[in-house]
Design an enzyme around this catalytic site. Structure first.
Site, PDB file in Angstrom:
ATOM      1  N   ASP A 175      -6.419  -3.661  10.989  1.00 11.97           N
ATOM      2  CA  ASP A 175      -5.243  -2.795  11.085  1.00 11.97           C
ATOM      3  C   ASP A 175      -5.114  -2.324  12.527  1.00 11.97           C
ATOM      4  O   ASP A 175      -6.065  -2.402  13.317  1.00 11.97           O
ATOM      5  CB  ASP A 175      -5.451  -1.599  10.137  1.00 11.97           C
ATOM      6  CG  ASP A 175      -4.182  -0.818   9.862  1.00 11.97           C
ATOM      7  OD1 ASP A 175      -3.098  -1.210  10.349  1.00 11.97           O
ATOM      8  OD2 ASP A 175      -4.268   0.198   9.147  1.00 11.97           O
TER       9      ASP A 175
ATOM     10  N   CYS B 172       0.829  -1.210   0.000  1.00  7.54           N
ATOM     11  CA  CYS B 172       0.000   0.000   0.000  1.00  7.54           C
ATOM     12  C   CYS B 172       0.868   1.267   0.000  1.00  7.54           C
ATOM     13  O   CYS B 172       2.007   1.247   0.455  1.00  7.54           O
ATOM     14  CB  CYS B 172      -0.910  -0.008   1.231  1.00  7.54           C
ATOM     15  SG  CYS B 172      -2.325   1.092   1.049  1.00  7.54           S
TER      16      CYS B 172
END
Ligand SMILES: O=C(O)c1ccccc1NCC(=O)[C@H](O)[C@H](O)COP(=O)(O)O
Length: 207
Positions: A128, A9
């Site tokens: 996360d 990412c």
């Protein structure tokens, strides 16, 4: 058991897209959240997307966006998957009629079984760490907060790196892993060697 998918990412540079593709990753994420140090303009993401071959998924990441921002991204960038990383609700995420991941920021008390039910239209949940700035903080969370009886695909993220990804996969058995800080030399600047080592760690865990 199928192999663990890999998403990198926060790409901002051509050489990093090329390094990730060469290492064999499955997905690349562009951050469309302006306060992030990894933010890319739509035109830049569109340029970088031209380097992405078929069968590698292009993911657009948003944090509490105006719908018009998401629609503009869908118009300008060939996004295969949306990632909502803020406090978006299911109806909001679903309105774009595109596959999406919902990020759940983990801390004690977060109930992932409830999140699964709340985001039934999501392709999966991305779990996360709970960090300031919503994500990309390079901090791991307590993986024991993830129940073993989830029924939907989990993307594990938060503080992963070559040094811990094998253990993470063995413990959590996620469908995929997602990394940003752990393959960087500075925010938004990826390191080809770290990407290759991260991918090798995933392959080792998969056996
Ligand atoms: O990358 C960012 O700056 C960011 C900002 C706001 C929301 C999400 C963001 N990134 C998400 C990711 O890169 C990952 O999905 C995840 O947070 C793991 O990041 P890291 O701990 O740095 O590997």
């Amino acid at each position: 058991m199928s192999r663990t998918r890999i998403k990198i990412c926060g790409l901002t540079r051509e050489q990093d897209v090329e390094a990730a593709v060469a290492a064999g990753v499955d997905a690349l994420g562009f951050v469309f959240y302006r306060p992030s140090p990894r933010f890319v303009e739509l035109e830049r993401a569109a340029q970088l997307s031209k380097l992405v071959p078929p069968f590698v998924t292009i993911v657009g990441l948003f944090v509490n966006p105006e719908p018009s921002i998401v629609r503009a991204a869908l118009t300008h960038v060939p996004l295969h998957l949306l990632q909502f990383h803020g406090d978006e609700e299911e109806g909001f995420c679903r309105q774009f009629e595109r596959p999406y991941l919902k990020a759940i920021r983990m801390r004690p008390g977060v109930d992932l079984i409830h999140s699964e039910a709340s985001f039934a239209s999501a392709q999966g949940l991305l779990v996360d760490a709970f960090v300031d700035g919503f994500g990309g903080g390079g901090q791991a969370f307590d993986w024991s907060l993830i129940p073993s009886d989830l029924t939907r695909p989990i993307v594990l993220s938060g503080g992963l790196c070559a040094g811990n990804v094998e253990e993470a996969i063995r413990r959590v058995r996620p469908a995929a892993v997602d990394v940003s800080s752990g393959v960087e030399s500075a925010k938004g600047i990826k390191d080809a060697r770290k990407i290759a080592e991260f991918v090798a760690g995933v392959r080792n865990a998969d056996g």
